[in-house]
Every structure is written in C-alpha cells, then in structure tokens.
Design a protein around this motif. Structure first.
Motif, PDB file in Angstrom:
ATOM      1  N   SER A   1       0.828  -1.206   0.000  1.00 49.38           N
ATOM      2  CA  SER A   1       0.000   0.000   0.000  1.00 49.38           C
ATOM      3  C   SER A   1       0.863   1.257   0.000  1.00 49.38           C
ATOM      4  CB  SER A   1      -0.928   0.001   1.219  1.00 49.38           C
ATOM      5  OG  SER A   1      -1.795  -1.104   1.185  1.00 49.38           O
ATOM      6  N   LEU A   2       1.904   1.276   0.831  1.00 46.46           N
ATOM      7  CA  LEU A   2       2.789   2.441   0.880  1.00 46.46           C
ATOM      8  C   LEU A   2       3.453   2.674  -0.473  1.00 46.46           C
ATOM      9  CD1 LEU A   2       4.451   1.905   4.385  1.00 46.46           C
ATOM     10  CD2 LEU A   2       2.695   3.568   3.780  1.00 46.46           C
TER      11      LEU A   2
ATOM     12  N   ILE B   1      -8.559  -4.193   8.420  1.00 47.44           N
ATOM     13  CA  ILE B   1      -7.675  -3.646   9.463  1.00 47.44           C
ATOM     14  C   ILE B   1      -6.509  -4.582   9.745  1.00 47.44           C
ATOM     15  CG2 ILE B   1      -7.540  -2.979  11.899  1.00 47.44           C
ATOM     16  CD1 ILE B   1     -10.329  -1.839  11.669  1.00 47.44           C
ATOM     17  N   GLN B   2      -6.792  -5.853   9.964  1.00 51.73           N
ATOM     18  CA  GLN B   2      -5.721  -6.805  10.238  1.00 51.73           C
ATOM     19  C   GLN B   2      -5.177  -7.354   8.928  1.00 51.73           C
ATOM     20  OE1 GLN B   2      -6.758  -9.865  13.053  1.00 51.73           O
ATOM     21  NE2 GLN B   2      -6.787  -8.444  14.775  1.00 51.73           N
ATOM     22  N   LEU B   3      -3.961  -6.926   8.579  1.00 53.92           N
ATOM     23  CA  LEU B   3      -3.279  -7.413   7.380  1.00 53.92           C
ATOM     24  C   LEU B   3      -2.135  -8.327   7.799  1.00 53.92           C
ATOM     25  CD1 LEU B   3      -3.139  -4.022   5.437  1.00 53.92           C
ATOM     26  CD2 LEU B   3      -4.851  -5.838   5.202  1.00 53.92           C
TER      27      LEU B   3
ATOM     28  N   SER C   1      -3.724  -1.926   9.287  1.00 49.09           N
ATOM     29  CA  SER C   1      -3.759  -0.939   8.203  1.00 49.09           C
ATOM     30  C   SER C   1      -3.665   0.499   8.713  1.00 49.09           C
ATOM     31  CB  SER C   1      -5.039  -1.109   7.374  1.00 49.09           C
ATOM     32  OG  SER C   1      -6.194  -0.878   8.161  1.00 49.09           O
ATOM     33  N   PHE C   2      -3.923   0.719  10.018  1.00 48.31           N
ATOM     34  CA  PHE C   2      -3.781   2.062  10.576  1.00 48.31           C
ATOM     35  C   PHE C   2      -2.373   2.610  10.329  1.00 48.31           C
ATOM     36  CE2 PHE C   2      -7.011   0.380  13.780  1.00 48.31           C
ATOM     37  CZ  PHE C   2      -8.081   0.915  13.091  1.00 48.31           C
TER      38      PHE C   2
ATOM     39  N   ARG D   1      -1.246   6.396   9.128  1.00 45.99           N
ATOM     40  CA  ARG D   1      -0.416   7.232  10.000  1.00 45.99           C
ATOM     41  C   ARG D   1       0.813   7.749   9.253  1.00 45.99           C
ATOM     42  NH1 ARG D   1      -1.080   2.829  13.915  1.00 45.99           N
ATOM     43  NH2 ARG D   1      -2.798   3.313  15.334  1.00 45.99           N
ATOM     44  N   LYS D   2       1.310   6.944   8.329  1.00 48.57           N
ATOM     45  CA  LYS D   2       2.542   7.296   7.626  1.00 48.57           C
ATOM     46  C   LYS D   2       2.317   8.192   6.422  1.00 48.57           C
ATOM     47  CE  LYS D   2       4.925   3.052   9.051  1.00 48.57           C
ATOM     48  NZ  LYS D   2       5.529   1.775   8.614  1.00 48.57           N
TER      49      LYS D   2
END
Length: 257
Positions: free
Chosen positions: A39-40, A56-58, A63-64, A68-69
C-alpha cells in the motif's frame, strides 16, 4: 469514481469489488492491495483515490500504520471482522465501519453515506460526525461468539446462550440446549458485547439470558433466587439492591447506558 481496496483475502476482496460495481457501475476499483508495504508503495506511485475500502488486520500489521505514515485526504470505509478497533478508526478519515460478513444492503448504506458526505463536505468529517457515528456503532451487539473447542473454532449464537458463568476467572458458556464451552474474555467485556435487553448481570458470576429464566423466588433478606430452564452450577442470586432493577429487566423495562 475511483476506489482502492486494501484486503489480504482474495475472495473477500473480489466479492467486495463485485458488490461495489453492482451497486454503482460508476465506481471503478483501481487496485486491490494486500499489505502495508504494498500500500505504501502504491500511494507513492499513484494519485489518491476518491474512496478507500480497507481491512484492518493485514498480514504485516494493522492498516492504521498506512494512514499514519501518509498524508491522505480521501475517506475510508473499514471492513473488518473485529469491533475492538472502532475508536482507533476515528483517528483516520473514517466514513463507516462495517463488520464482516458484509451484506450488499450494508455496503449500499455505507456508499450512500459517502455520497451524501461528499456533497455536504468540502473538508474531512468533523469530530461531531465521528461522535455520532460511534454512538450508532456502540449499539451493535454481537449475534455470534466464536469459541475454541480443541482444534475447532465453533460459532455460538448469542441468543442460544442460557448463561455465562465465571468460575475461577474462567468464563463458561451454557446454551439452552445444554452445550458447554469456554470463552477467553472477561465478564465485563461480555457485558458490552451482548444486548442488555436480552442479558442481565445477575451477580459477579452470572450473566443470564431472559429466555432461560423459569421463575424467581424471594429469598432471605429480600434477595431473589432465579430458577433457570437449564441446570446451573449453583443457584443464581440477585442481591437486594439489584432486585427491583432485575424485575424491571425481566418485565422488559431496560435502562440502556
């Protein structure tokens, strides 16, 4: 309308993509990403989509960490099997928080909400919007609990549970059909998971189902002794201070916190 899906289960991602395009053919799924790392990389190489659907749980974390980044401005609809991340979700650009398995009706409601917010806002949703969303979400009680039974994971319908019993810090479940299971959680957590119109914390050890109450007897010092439709390891007692509250609950007069 461009949509990005972050989901590490291929079948779930495909079903979600199909439902989205069925609901509105104008939505176009740009890509399906399976990890934080992927994703990044994708965001560093592409423009932001109009909307993100994210688990959410990858496999490589929550995924938070992605949000955040990165400095993302696009709204997010979280799709997860876990409700314990609701508060953390509101630190992001959350539009909706959907619990798996997701129905087409739920998805359509979330997309309609996104469209309405898109029309109304020229900026991110406000804190009051998030607060209102949380008030609605906190009223979602579990309909099924997953319990471990040796190597198996067994789904148990909450409405079929006669009572939860705390025995030496271990929570046991007894169903209306006399099946018994163990649950790794606390009674306090359970109280937040189940509908208070159906379940009542009779005392420290018992959380009981209204449909499992056979009758109630007045006991010494104005306590109440509850007779259950299924056998309990000990008599379920309600203290004098809680007696009136319990009887109101039994009548269907429930005060929700």
């Amino acid at each position: 309308m461009n949509i990005l899906i972050i989901e590490d289960e291929p079948l779930t991602a495909r079903e979600l993509s199909d439902m989205i395009t069925e609901i509105d053919p104008n939505f176009r799924v740009l890509a399906t990403l399976v990890s934080i790392e992927q994703s990044l990389t994708w965001f560093n190489q592409n423009n932001q989509p109009d909307l993100i659907f994210s688990d959410i749980q990858l496999a490589d974390g929550l995924s938070f960490d992605i949000f955040r980044k990165l400095d993302l401005h696009c709204p997010i609809i979280f799709c997860t099997a876990f409700d314990e991340y609701i508060l953390s979700a509101f630190d992001t650009n959350t539009v909706s928080y959907l619990l798996k398995p997701i129905s087409k009706f739920q998805l359509e409601q979330a997309l309609n909400k996104f469209k309405n917010m898109q029309k109304a806002f020229t900026k991110l949703p406000t804190a009051s919007d998030f607060s209102s969303m949380y008030d609605q979400l906190r009223r979602r009680y579990k309909s099924t609990l997953l319990v471990n039974q040796r190597e198996r994971i067994v789904p148990v319908r909450v409405k079929d549970i006669a009572y939860f019993w705390l025995d030496n810090n271990i929570v046991q479940i007894c169903t209306l059909s006399h099946q018994k299971y163990f649950l790794v959680t606390s009674m306090e957590e359970l109280e937040t998971m189940v509908d208070p119109s159906l379940f009542y914390r009779a005392n420290r050890q018992f959380l009981i189902n209204r449909n499992a109450v056979s009758d109630v007897e007045r006991f010494f010092s104005r306590k109440l002794a509850i007779k259950m439709t299924v056998e309990s390891p000990e008599v379920v007692m309600v203290s004098k201070p809680k007696a009136v509250e319990f009887l109101h609950w039994l009548e269907g007069i429930v005060k929700l916190n």
